[in-house]
Scaffold this motif. Structure first.
Motif, PDB file in Angstrom:
ATOM      1  N   GLY A  10       0.784  -1.339   0.058  1.00 27.76           N
ATOM      2  CA  GLY A  10      -0.178  -0.070  -0.002  1.00 27.76           C
ATOM      3  C   GLY A  10       0.762   1.321  -0.118  1.00 27.76           C
ATOM      4  N   ALA A  11       2.069   1.064  -0.032  1.00 28.13           N
ATOM      5  CA  ALA A  11       3.038   2.420   0.059  1.00 28.13           C
ATOM      6  C   ALA A  11       3.739   2.275  -1.182  1.00 28.13           C
ATOM      7  N   GLY A  12       3.356   1.278  -2.194  1.00 28.59           N
ATOM      8  CA  GLY A  12       4.348   0.977  -3.376  1.00 28.59           C
ATOM      9  C   GLY A  12       3.653   2.097  -4.566  1.00 28.59           C
ATOM     10  N   ASP A  13       4.255   2.121  -5.427  1.00 25.33           N
ATOM     11  CA  ASP A  13       3.897   3.090  -6.471  1.00 25.33           C
ATOM     12  C   ASP A  13       2.292   2.906  -6.913  1.00 25.33           C
ATOM     13  N   ILE A  14       1.940   2.004  -7.251  1.00 29.07           N
ATOM     14  CA  ILE A  14       0.581   1.841  -7.567  1.00 29.07           C
ATOM     15  C   ILE A  14      -0.076   1.675  -6.341  1.00 29.07           C
ATOM     16  N   GLY A  15       0.212   1.114  -5.411  1.00 33.62           N
ATOM     17  CA  GLY A  15      -0.489   0.866  -3.768  1.00 33.62           C
ATOM     18  C   GLY A  15      -0.866   2.204  -3.335  1.00 33.62           C
ATOM     19  N   ARG A  53       6.975  -4.581   3.818  1.00 34.80           N
ATOM     20  CA  ARG A  53       8.085  -4.802   4.720  1.00 34.80           C
ATOM     21  C   ARG A  53       8.677  -3.682   5.435  1.00 34.80           C
ATOM     22  N   LYS A  54       8.944  -2.746   4.515  1.00 33.36           N
ATOM     23  CA  LYS A  54       9.620  -1.597   5.004  1.00 33.36           C
ATOM     24  C   LYS A  54       8.756  -0.350   6.203  1.00 33.36           C
ATOM     25  N   GLU A  55       9.003  -0.328   7.169  1.00 31.91           N
ATOM     26  CA  GLU A  55       8.158   0.438   8.280  1.00 31.91           C
ATOM     27  C   GLU A  55       8.361   1.785   7.865  1.00 31.91           C
ATOM     28  N   ALA A  97       0.824  -6.478  -3.115  1.00 33.93           N
ATOM     29  CA  ALA A  97       2.389  -6.721  -3.115  1.00 33.93           C
ATOM     30  C   ALA A  97       2.757  -7.748  -4.008  1.00 33.93           C
ATOM     31  N   ALA A  98       4.047  -7.473  -4.537  1.00 33.23           N
ATOM     32  CA  ALA A  98       4.462  -8.058  -5.509  1.00 33.23           C
ATOM     33  C   ALA A  98       6.036  -8.060  -5.694  1.00 33.23           C
ATOM     34  N   GLY A  99       6.722  -9.077  -6.320  1.00 31.47           N
ATOM     35  CA  GLY A  99       8.166  -8.773  -6.701  1.00 31.47           C
ATOM     36  C   GLY A  99       8.352  -9.207  -8.051  1.00 31.47           C
ATOM     37  N   THR A 134      -3.251  -8.176 -10.389  1.00 28.31           N
ATOM     38  CA  THR A 134      -2.673  -9.298 -11.302  1.00 28.31           C
ATOM     39  C   THR A 134      -1.811  -8.644 -12.524  1.00 28.31           C
ATOM     40  N   ALA A 135      -1.822  -9.085 -13.549  1.00 27.12           N
ATOM     41  CA  ALA A 135      -1.291  -8.823 -14.783  1.00 27.12           C
ATOM     42  C   ALA A 135      -1.877  -9.342 -15.850  1.00 27.12           C
ATOM     43  N   THR A 136      -1.200  -8.944 -17.245  1.00 29.22           N
ATOM     44  CA  THR A 136      -1.584  -9.738 -18.358  1.00 29.22           C
ATOM     45  C   THR A 136      -0.553 -10.197 -19.021  1.00 29.22           C
ATOM     46  N   ALA A 163       2.911 -16.839 -11.231  1.00 31.66           N
ATOM     47  CA  ALA A 163       2.449 -16.371  -9.949  1.00 31.66           C
ATOM     48  C   ALA A 163       1.023 -15.585 -10.327  1.00 31.66           C
ATOM     49  N   LYS A 164       0.949 -14.906 -11.162  1.00 31.00           N
ATOM     50  CA  LYS A 164      -0.272 -14.139 -11.485  1.00 31.00           C
ATOM     51  C   LYS A 164      -1.119 -14.920 -12.099  1.00 31.00           C
ATOM     52  N   ALA A 165      -0.757 -16.153 -12.745  1.00 30.82           N
ATOM     53  CA  ALA A 165      -1.867 -17.200 -13.366  1.00 30.82           C
ATOM     54  C   ALA A 165      -2.559 -17.763 -12.041  1.00 30.82           C
ATOM     55  N   PRO A 198      -3.325  -4.724 -14.529  1.00 27.73           N
ATOM     56  CA  PRO A 198      -2.821  -3.258 -15.338  1.00 27.73           C
ATOM     57  C   PRO A 198      -2.054  -3.762 -16.396  1.00 27.73           C
ATOM     58  N   GLY A 199      -1.967  -3.140 -17.441  1.00 29.03           N
ATOM     59  CA  GLY A 199      -0.898  -3.274 -18.436  1.00 29.03           C
ATOM     60  C   GLY A 199       0.399  -2.461 -18.144  1.00 29.03           C
ATOM     61  N   PRO A 200       1.021  -1.929 -18.882  1.00 23.57           N
ATOM     62  CA  PRO A 200       2.381  -1.121 -18.553  1.00 23.57           C
ATOM     63  C   PRO A 200       1.675   0.256 -17.904  1.00 23.57           C
ATOM     64  N   ILE A 201       2.113   0.541 -16.763  1.00 22.01           N
ATOM     65  CA  ILE A 201       1.785   1.643 -15.846  1.00 22.01           C
ATOM     66  C   ILE A 201       3.050   2.568 -15.761  1.00 22.01           C
ATOM     67  N   GLY A 202       2.872   3.921 -16.296  1.00 28.88           N
ATOM     68  CA  GLY A 202       4.093   4.995 -16.065  1.00 28.88           C
ATOM     69  C   GLY A 202       4.345   5.169 -14.585  1.00 28.88           C
TER      70      GLY A 202
HETATM   71  P1  NAP Z   1       6.137  -1.344  -6.229  1.00 31.17           P
HETATM   72  O1  NAP Z   1       6.175   0.109  -6.182  1.00 31.17           O
HETATM   73  O2  NAP Z   1       7.469  -2.143  -6.379  1.00 31.17           O
HETATM   74  O3  NAP Z   1       4.966  -2.324  -5.385  1.00 31.17           O
HETATM   75  C1  NAP Z   1       5.022  -3.530  -5.049  1.00 31.17           C
HETATM   76  C2  NAP Z   1       4.794  -3.308  -3.449  1.00 31.17           C
HETATM   77  O4  NAP Z   1       4.966  -4.759  -2.937  1.00 31.17           O
HETATM   78  C3  NAP Z   1       5.974  -2.708  -2.564  1.00 31.17           C
HETATM   79  O5  NAP Z   1       5.314  -1.493  -1.692  1.00 31.17           O
HETATM   80  C4  NAP Z   1       6.805  -3.509  -1.765  1.00 31.17           C
HETATM   81  O6  NAP Z   1       7.018  -2.921  -0.329  1.00 31.17           O
HETATM   82  C5  NAP Z   1       5.780  -4.516  -1.490  1.00 31.17           C
HETATM   83  N1  NAP Z   1       6.446  -5.954  -1.135  1.00 31.17           N
HETATM   84  C6  NAP Z   1       7.071  -6.413  -1.964  1.00 31.17           C
HETATM   85  N2  NAP Z   1       7.431  -7.571  -1.503  1.00 31.17           N
HETATM   86  C7  NAP Z   1       6.943  -7.780  -0.208  1.00 31.17           C
HETATM   87  C8  NAP Z   1       6.634  -8.595   0.764  1.00 31.17           C
HETATM   88  N3  NAP Z   1       7.585  -9.912   0.757  1.00 31.17           N
HETATM   89  N4  NAP Z   1       6.086  -8.413   1.961  1.00 31.17           N
HETATM   90  C9  NAP Z   1       5.059  -7.271   1.883  1.00 31.17           C
HETATM   91  N5  NAP Z   1       5.060  -6.451   0.921  1.00 31.17           N
HETATM   92  C10 NAP Z   1       6.021  -6.612   0.033  1.00 31.17           C
HETATM   93  O7  NAP Z   1       5.312  -1.925  -7.846  1.00 31.17           O
HETATM   94  P2  NAP Z   1       4.306  -1.127  -8.846  1.00 31.17           P
HETATM   95  O8  NAP Z   1       4.840  -1.368  -9.964  1.00 31.17           O
HETATM   96  O9  NAP Z   1       3.701  -0.227  -8.213  1.00 31.17           O
HETATM   97  O10 NAP Z   1       3.173  -2.743  -8.935  1.00 31.17           O
HETATM   98  C11 NAP Z   1       2.308  -3.091  -7.935  1.00 31.17           C
HETATM   99  C12 NAP Z   1       1.282  -4.059  -8.194  1.00 31.17           C
HETATM  100  O11 NAP Z   1       1.060  -3.873  -9.684  1.00 31.17           O
HETATM  101  C13 NAP Z   1       1.865  -5.599  -8.272  1.00 31.17           C
HETATM  102  O12 NAP Z   1       1.139  -6.280  -7.875  1.00 31.17           O
HETATM  103  C14 NAP Z   1       2.395  -5.613  -9.885  1.00 31.17           C
HETATM  104  O13 NAP Z   1       2.378  -7.108 -10.025  1.00 31.17           O
HETATM  105  C15 NAP Z   1       1.097  -5.010 -10.488  1.00 31.17           C
HETATM  106  N6  NAP Z   1       1.372  -4.630 -11.687  1.00 31.17           N
HETATM  107  C16 NAP Z   1       2.078  -3.539 -11.993  1.00 31.17           C
HETATM  108  C17 NAP Z   1       2.389  -3.102 -13.282  1.00 31.17           C
HETATM  109  C18 NAP Z   1       3.272  -2.041 -13.622  1.00 31.17           C
HETATM  110  O14 NAP Z   1       3.070  -1.550 -14.907  1.00 31.17           O
HETATM  111  N7  NAP Z   1       3.695  -1.314 -12.651  1.00 31.17           N
HETATM  112  C19 NAP Z   1       1.905  -3.760 -14.720  1.00 31.17           C
HETATM  113  C20 NAP Z   1       1.072  -5.037 -14.113  1.00 31.17           C
HETATM  114  C21 NAP Z   1       1.006  -5.517 -12.740  1.00 31.17           C
HETATM  115  P3  NAP Z   1       8.174  -3.262   0.453  1.00 31.17           P
HETATM  116  O15 NAP Z   1       9.510  -3.336  -0.508  1.00 31.17           O
HETATM  117  O16 NAP Z   1       8.174  -2.121   1.473  1.00 31.17           O
HETATM  118  O17 NAP Z   1       7.811  -4.530   0.947  1.00 31.17           O
END
Ligand code: NAP
Ligand code: HXC
Length: 271
Positions: free
Chosen positions: A19-24, A43-45, A97-99, A151-153, A168-170, A195-199
Motif C-alpha cells: 500500500g506504500a508502493g507506486d500503484i499501491g 516490509r519497510k516500516e 504486494a509483488a516482486g 494481477t497482470a496480463t 504467480a499471476k496465473a 494492469p498493463g504497462p503503468i508509467g
Molecule cells: P512497487 O511499487 O514495487 O509495489 C510493490 C509493493 O510490494 C511494494 O510496496 C513493496 O514494499 C511490496 N512488497 C514486496 N515484497 C513484499 C513482501 N514480501 N511482503 C510485503 N510487501 C511486499 O510496484 P508497482 O509497479 O507499483 O506494482 C504494484 C502491483 O501492480 C504489483 O502487484 C504488480 O505486479 C502489479 N502490476 C504492475 C504493473 C506496472 O506497470 N507497474 C503492471 C502489471 C501489474 P516493500 O518493499 O516495503 O515490502
C-alpha cells in the motif's frame, strides 16, 4: 489530476498490501479520499509510515501503517489483527504486494522462481485467509465485502523473462475465481485488476529500464501510451463499490489494449 472527494466508502475499512508502493499508494490515497479507513502494509516500516503521513495530509482520512512480510503467515495474522483492532473490522482486502525482476528461465535459480511465487501467490493466499473472519463478518453485515487482487496480463501470452511472474499471476487469477465461488454466498466478492504497462512505477522501471525500451513499449499499445496509477486506482474503486455489486470472479484488464496487440508489454524479444 485533483483528488475527487466523495464518501462512497465511508465506514468501510480497506487493508492494502504493498500500500506504500507506486500503484499501491495511489490506491490508498484514492480510497482514503472516498472516505475509507485505510491500513497499508509492506516490509519497510519507514516507507509505510511516510506514505501514511502523506495520505493523511492529502485527504484528512484515517490511515494506519503496519509492517509485515506477506510470506510470513504469523506476521500476516498480526497485521490483520492490528488493523481490525484499530478500525473495528476489515471490509475490503487489496492484495497488491509483488516482486519482479526480468530473467530468462535458463538463468533463473530455483530460489529466484520461488521468491516471486512466495510474495505474489503465497502472499495473496496468506493475507486472504487471515482476513477471512473479518471479511465474512462484513459480508454478513452489509453484503459487499471484497477481495481485490492486483494481477497482470503478462501470463496470457507467456511474456519472455517473466516465467516466475507469469506462473504467480496465473495462480492468483485462479485463486481469485475460487474465492468468488466459495465466498459469494457469504456476501464476499472476489475480483482482479490486471494492469498493463503503468508509467512512473517500479514495475516499469524494472521491465523497461531505458528510454528506447519505454518508447518501443508505448508504441505497442493500441492507445499509444502507458496507463496512469490513477487509472488503476479508479478501477479498484469501481470494483469494490456498489456500482459493481453483481461482479465477482472477474479479472478486469486495464491496459490500453496492450495484450491484444503484442505479447507481454510489447517490444521484448527472446534472443
Ligand atoms: P512497487 O511499487 O514495487 O509495489 C510493490 C509493493 O510490494 C511494494 O510496496 C513493496 O514494499 C511490496 N512488497 C514486496 N515484497 C513484499 C513482501 N514480501 N511482503 C510485503 N510487501 C511486499 O510496484 P508497482 O509497479 O507499483 O506494482 C504494484 C502491483 O501492480 C504489483 O502487484 C504488480 O505486479 C502489479 N502490476 C504492475 C504493473 C506496472 O506497470 N507497474 C503492471 C502489471 C501489474 P516493500 O518493499 O516495503 O515490502
Ligand atoms: C536473477 C535474481 C534477481 C535478478 C533476485 N534474484 N534478483 N535472479 N536476476 N535480477 C534471485 C536472487 O539471486 C535469489 O536467488 C532470489 O532471487 C531471492 O533474492 P533476494 O534478493 O534474497 O530476495 P528478497 O530480498 O526477498 O527480494 C525479493 C525481490 C526484490 C523480488 C528479489 O527485487 C524485491 O524485494 N522486490 C519488491 C519490489 C518489486 O519487485 N516491485 C516490482 C513489482 S512490479 P538465489 O538462488 O541467488 O538465492 C510487477 C510488475 C509486473 O510485479 C508486470 C509489469 C508489466
Amino acid at each position: 489530476m485533483s483528488i475527487f472527494k466523495d464518501d462512497i466508502l465511508k465506514g468501510r475499512t480497506v487493508l492494502i498490501t504493498g500500500g506504500a508502493g507506486d500503484i499501491g499508494s495511489e490506491i490508498s490515497t484514492i480510497f482514503s479520499a472516498h472516505g475509507a479507513n485505510v491500513a497499508i502494509t509492506s516490509r519497510k516500516e519507514e516507507r509505510i509510515n511516510a506514505a501514511a503521513e502523506d495520505i493523511r495530509g492529502k485527504t484528512g482520512g484515517k490511515v494506519f501503517a503496519v509492517a509485515c512480510d506477506v510470506r510470513d503467515y504469523d506476521a500476516v495474522e498480526n497485521a490483520v489483527a492490528k488493523t481490525a483492532d484499530e478500525f473495528g473490522g476489515i471490509d475490503i482486502l487489496i492484495n497488491g504486494a509483488a516482486g519482479n525482476f526480468p530473467s530468462p528461465i535458463a538463468a533463473l535459480s530455483p530460489n529466484g522462481f520461488r521468491t516471486v511465487i512466495d510474495i505474489d501467490l503465497q502472499g495473496t493466499f496468506n493475507m486472504t485467509k487471515a482476513c477471512f473472519p473479518h471479511l465474512s463478518a462484513a459480508g454478513e453485515k452489509h453484503g459487499n465485502a471484497n477481495v481485490l487482487n492486483i494481477t497482470a496480463t503478462l501470463h496470457y501470452t507467456g511474456m519472455p523473462f517473466q516465467a516466475h511472474v507469469n506462473a504467480a499471476k496465473a495462480g492468483i487469477d485462479a485463486f481469485t475465481r475460487t474465492c468468488a465461488n466459495e465466498w459469494g454466498p457469504l456476501g464476499i466478492r472476489s475480483n482482479g485488476v490486471a494492469p498493463g504497462p503503468i508509467g512512473d512505477t517500479e514495475g516499469m522501471r524494472r521491465l523497461a529500464p531505458n528510454e528506447e525500451m519505454a518508447e518501443q513499449s508505448q508504441k505497442a499499445v493500441p492507445l499509444r501510451r502507458w496507463g496512469t496509477k490513477r487509472e488503476i486506482a479508479d478501477t479498484c474503486l469501481f470494483l469494490v463499490s456498489d456500482a459493481s455489486q453483481y461482479t465477482t470472479g472477474a479479472i478486469l484488464v486495464v491496459d490500453g489494449g496492450s495484450w491484444l496487440y503484442s505479447p507481454g508489454i510489447g517490444g521484448f524479444t527472446v534472443e
